[in-house]
Write an enzyme that holds these catalytic residues in place. Structure first.
Site, PDB file in Angstrom:
ATOM      1  N   ASN A  21       2.556   1.426   4.326  1.00 13.52           N
ATOM      2  CA  ASN A  21       2.769   0.148   5.008  1.00 13.52           C
ATOM      3  C   ASN A  21       2.435   0.203   6.497  1.00 13.52           C
ATOM      4  O   ASN A  21       3.087  -0.433   7.309  1.00 13.52           O
ATOM      5  CB  ASN A  21       4.199  -0.349   4.780  1.00 13.52           C
ATOM      6  CG  ASN A  21       4.425  -1.803   5.192  1.00 13.52           C
ATOM      7  OD1 ASN A  21       5.490  -2.135   5.709  1.00 13.52           O
ATOM      8  ND2 ASN A  21       3.470  -2.670   4.967  1.00 13.52           N
ATOM      9  N   CYS A  28      -1.328   0.650   7.281  1.00 14.74           N
ATOM     10  CA  CYS A  28      -2.780   0.389   7.381  1.00 14.74           C
ATOM     11  C   CYS A  28      -3.197  -0.830   6.566  1.00 14.74           C
ATOM     12  O   CYS A  28      -3.373  -1.907   7.106  1.00 14.74           O
ATOM     13  CB  CYS A  28      -3.586   1.608   6.906  1.00 14.74           C
ATOM     14  SG  CYS A  28      -3.352   3.109   7.876  1.00 14.74           S
ATOM     15  N   ARG A  29      -3.362  -0.640   5.263  1.00 13.79           N
ATOM     16  CA  ARG A  29      -3.948  -1.679   4.416  1.00 13.79           C
ATOM     17  C   ARG A  29      -3.042  -2.885   4.206  1.00 13.79           C
ATOM     18  O   ARG A  29      -3.484  -4.022   4.346  1.00 13.79           O
ATOM     19  CB  ARG A  29      -4.338  -1.087   3.057  1.00 13.79           C
ATOM     20  CG  ARG A  29      -5.455  -0.080   3.160  1.00 13.79           C
ATOM     21  CD  ARG A  29      -5.679   0.623   1.845  1.00 13.79           C
ATOM     22  NE  ARG A  29      -4.633   1.619   1.615  1.00 13.79           N
ATOM     23  CZ  ARG A  29      -4.539   2.378   0.536  1.00 13.79           C
ATOM     24  NH1 ARG A  29      -5.397   2.227  -0.450  1.00 13.79           N
ATOM     25  NH2 ARG A  29      -3.578   3.266   0.426  1.00 13.79           N
ATOM     26  N   SER A  30      -1.785  -2.665   3.834  1.00 11.08           N
ATOM     27  CA  SER A  30      -0.934  -3.823   3.523  1.00 11.08           C
ATOM     28  C   SER A  30      -0.609  -4.674   4.739  1.00 11.08           C
ATOM     29  O   SER A  30      -0.623  -5.905   4.635  1.00 11.08           O
ATOM     30  CB  SER A  30       0.320  -3.417   2.747  1.00 11.08           C
ATOM     31  OG  SER A  30       1.107  -2.488   3.458  1.00 11.08           O
ATOM     32  N   CYS A  64       0.861  -1.178   0.000  1.00  8.73           N
ATOM     33  CA  CYS A  64       0.000   0.000   0.000  1.00  8.73           C
ATOM     34  C   CYS A  64       0.903   1.236   0.000  1.00  8.73           C
ATOM     35  O   CYS A  64       2.050   1.166  -0.430  1.00  8.73           O
ATOM     36  CB  CYS A  64      -0.987  -0.015   1.172  1.00  8.73           C
ATOM     37  SG  CYS A  64      -0.257   0.195   2.811  1.00  8.73           S
ATOM     38  N   ASP A  98      -8.037   3.905   1.224  1.00  5.38           N
ATOM     39  CA  ASP A  98      -7.113   4.189   2.318  1.00  5.38           C
ATOM     40  C   ASP A  98      -7.900   4.709   3.522  1.00  5.38           C
ATOM     41  O   ASP A  98      -8.526   5.756   3.446  1.00  5.38           O
ATOM     42  CB  ASP A  98      -6.093   5.241   1.861  1.00  5.38           C
ATOM     43  CG  ASP A  98      -4.968   5.440   2.859  1.00  5.38           C
ATOM     44  OD1 ASP A  98      -5.036   4.904   3.993  1.00  5.38           O
ATOM     45  OD2 ASP A  98      -4.008   6.143   2.503  1.00  5.38           O
TER      46      ASP A  98
END
Length: 164
Positions: A12, A14-16, A9, A128
């Site tokens: 690195n 939140c999402r990933s 993401c 995001d």
């Protein structure tokens, strides 16, 4: 031979890392621990060395996932050791394909939600959640979970193909 997947993401945090934690749990549940390895990174280095966002950690914990994470930036040299690079949105997909040293490496980059058969084909981005509230993190987790089963099935097929 280990099959390696890296989720990417922006920063690195939140999402990933969320996708990494969910996918690792799926891999463990499938009994593929020794055959599949997952990690994550960001397209930028703004948060290098930091832990995952506390909201990511909290949402994962509430849903039964553990995480131990330190943010890092994706490096083009990693393509040579990775089998699959999973982008969390179209911007990451474009950035990663531009970083790829070869066309073969660029072909390793896929959008996470492309593995979710219920996802609308026009919008495969995982939004995001960083600038919003915890609801955005919950929505992110739902999207990640929905795509993880399809991703696991695709990876399992590759792993079994290698063993044949």
């Amino acid at each position: 031979m280990t099959y390696r997947v890296c989720f990417v993401c922006t920063g690195n945090i939140c999402r990933s890392p969320m996708a990494e934690a969910v996918f690792r749990a799926r891999v463990a549940d499938a009994g593929l621990d020794g055959l599949v390895k997952a990690d994550s990174a960001g397209t930028g280095g703004w948060h290098e060395g930091e832990d995952a966002d506390p909201r990511t950690v909290a949402v994962l914990a509430r849903n039964g996932y553990g995480i131990g994470h330190t943010a890092r930036q994706f490096q083009p040299s990693w393509f040579s050791r990775l089998d699959l690079v999973i982008a969390l949105d179209a911007g990451h997909l474009r950035a990663l394909r531009r970083l790829a040293p070869t066309e073969q490496d660029a072909d390793k980059v896929r959008l996470l939600r492309s593995y979710d058969p219920a996802a609308a084909r026009g919008d495969l981005d995982v939004p995001d959640p960083y600038y919003g509230g915890v609801d955005g993190f919950e929505e992110c987790l739902e999207m990640v979970e929905a795509a993880s089963d399809g991703l696991l099935a695709a990876v399992r097929e590759q792993v079994e193909g290698r063993a044949a």
